[in-house]
Write a protein that holds these residues in place. Structure first.
Motif, PDB file in Angstrom:
ATOM      1  N   LYS A  97       0.797  -1.228   0.000  1.00 14.54           N
ATOM      2  CA  LYS A  97       0.000   0.000   0.000  1.00 14.54           C
ATOM      3  C   LYS A  97       0.830   1.279   0.000  1.00 14.54           C
ATOM      4  CE  LYS A  97      -4.033  -2.024   2.307  1.00 14.54           C
ATOM      5  NZ  LYS A  97      -4.920  -1.952   3.492  1.00 14.54           N
ATOM      6  N   ARG A  98       2.122   1.142  -0.151  1.00 17.39           N
ATOM      7  CA  ARG A  98       3.054   2.276  -0.140  1.00 17.39           C
ATOM      8  C   ARG A  98       2.765   3.194   1.054  1.00 17.39           C
ATOM      9  NH1 ARG A  98       7.248   4.752  -2.611  1.00 17.39           N
ATOM     10  NH2 ARG A  98       7.189   7.016  -2.849  1.00 17.39           N
ATOM     11  N   THR A  99       2.472   4.488   0.851  1.00 15.79           N
ATOM     12  CA  THR A  99       2.335   5.384   1.996  1.00 15.79           C
ATOM     13  C   THR A  99       1.154   5.017   2.889  1.00 15.79           C
ATOM     14  OG1 THR A  99       1.064   6.992   0.703  1.00 15.79           O
ATOM     15  CG2 THR A  99       3.452   7.316   0.820  1.00 15.79           C
ATOM     16  N   LYS A 100       0.127   4.399   2.322  1.00 22.52           N
ATOM     17  CA  LYS A 100      -1.027   3.996   3.122  1.00 22.52           C
ATOM     18  C   LYS A 100      -0.782   2.674   3.860  1.00 22.52           C
ATOM     19  CE  LYS A 100      -4.467   6.616   0.540  1.00 22.52           C
ATOM     20  NZ  LYS A 100      -5.742   6.586  -0.224  1.00 22.52           N
ATOM     21  N   GLY A 101       0.417   2.157   3.693  1.00 20.44           N
ATOM     22  CA  GLY A 101       0.804   0.963   4.429  1.00 20.44           C
ATOM     23  C   GLY A 101       1.851   1.252   5.480  1.00 20.44           C
ATOM     24  N   ILE A 102       1.987   2.531   5.838  1.00 24.70           N
ATOM     25  CA  ILE A 102       2.955   2.945   6.855  1.00 24.70           C
ATOM     26  C   ILE A 102       2.213   3.284   8.145  1.00 24.70           C
ATOM     27  CG2 ILE A 102       4.597   4.768   7.502  1.00 24.70           C
ATOM     28  CD1 ILE A 102       5.340   4.949   4.509  1.00 24.70           C
TER      29      ILE A 102
END
Length: 368
Positions: free
Chosen positions: A165-170
């Motif tokens: 999720k890139r930034t939404k997976g941080i």
């Protein structure tokens, strides 16, 4: 009253150690002790958690006045805000009750772990991982350029919890210095702010309780960006302070230094330099205070104003401190006078919490 109180304290308890702190690249313990004794180390913490409950403008004034005499020391209140603001913005009530009172009392400092060796301006490209294991999360990775690392007890750490999720997976977590598997690299050998230790932070199978997550899973990057909207203004304050310190010293010098039979401050060419320095500082201060007011109110144009204040004030700081060195001539280039330290310290304000090139991108994307 606040400015006068902080200035008096800074001149009496912090300024006398500034040169030696820089020369020996050591943490300014005297500054920390003085700030804690006067409840100025983390004025942003709300009263309900034992803090002063100061608004954003008051925090700016504290940082500005400390930076006027010692830029390294100003990172104590500035980074305490940077590190703890994610908890204040997105943390649970339990998390706030656990960590904010200790910060308010001066029993602990807070640092902020976002950047990595391969993820600087592109913070979304971070590789530090957090994997769920029952009622715990296990962290592995490296964070770089962490201010006050090794001195702070608490660390807000951004880590990838869902790589797809890139930034939404941080997600964001609070990690404690005493957690098993936390260690630190050697202090960086820097151009300036030598009194504020900057180190890598290593996470080797660091196992922390699940309730140390700040906010919901996957919201860490959004929290990190919201935090920077507010804390870039503290970098503007730091830049203001070091610029004002350089101007104040240069003004005194040109009144006393004589050449051609009169004070060099009587020469129109130097008067023009001083006028430009003062004018730019005044403009930077107005923009910084405007941004602080927007931060306090949570205005819609905060992202733009925070970036603009940081960018403009830091560019002014670099110009003003360089001009101060010029006004002192050869003396300004030596460590016997403080302006060369101020020039070195000013440079970092154009770089950290987002380079000024990044700030211009942020501004362009958020024009009011």
């Amino acid at each position: 009253m606040l400015r006068d109180a902080v200035r008096s304290l800074a001149e009496a308890k912090i300024a006398p150690f500034a040169a030696e702190v820089d020369e020996n690249a050591r943490f300014p313990q005297e500054a920390l002790d003085a700030l804690v004794s006067n409840d100025l180390h983390a004025v942003h913490v709300p009263e309900e958690y034992g803090g002063a409950g100061a608004d954003a403008l008051a925090a700016v004034i504290v940082i500005e006045e400390v930076a006027r005499v010692c830029c390294s020391s100003s990172l104590i209140p500035a980074v305490n805000k940077l590190g703890s603001l994610p908890v204040m913005i997105s943390g649970s009530d339990e998390l706030k009750q656990k960590y904010l009172p200790a910060l308010a009392k001066g029993d602990a400092m807070f640092s902020y772990c976002l950047s990595e060796p391969d993820a600087g301006s592109d913070a979304g490209g971070m590789k530090t991982r957090a994997v769920r294991d029952g009622d715990h999360w296990v962290l592995n990775g490296v964070k770089r350029w962490i201010t006050n690392a090794g001195v702070s007890e608490y660390y807000t750490v951004m880590a990838v919890t869902d790589p797809d999720k890139r930034t939404k997976g941080i997600s964001a977590f609070v990690v404690e210095k005493s957690d098993e598997g936390v260690s630190f690299g050697a202090p960086e050998k820097k151009l300036g702010i030598k009194g504020s230790p900057t180190r890598e932070v290593y996470f080797d199978n660091v196992r922390i309780p699940a309730d140390r997550m700040i906010g919901a899973e996957g919201t860490g990057f959004a929290t990190a960006m919201k935090t920077l909207d507010h804390t870039r203004i503290t970098i503007a304050a730091q830049a203001l302070g070091v610029a004002q310190g350089a101007l104040d010293y240069a003004k005194g010098y040109v009144r006393e230094r004589k050449q051609f039979g009169k004070p060099i401050g009587d020469f129109q060419g130097l008067q023009f330099m001083l006028a430009d320095m003062a004018m730019k500082i005044s403009a930077a201060r107005a923009l910084t205070y405007q941004a602080a007011a927007a931060s306090q109110r949570g205005d819609a144009d905060l992202t733009y104003l925070g970036a603009a204040a940081k960018c403009f004030a830091s560019d002014v700081a670099m110009e003003v401190t360089t001009d101060a060195v010029q006004l002192l001539g050869g003396y300004g280039y030596t460590r016997d006078y403080p302006v060369e330290r101020m020039m070195r310290d000013a440079k970092i304000t154009q770089i950290y919490e987002g380079t000024n090139q990044v700030q211009r991108i942020v501004m362009a994307r958020n024009l009011p």
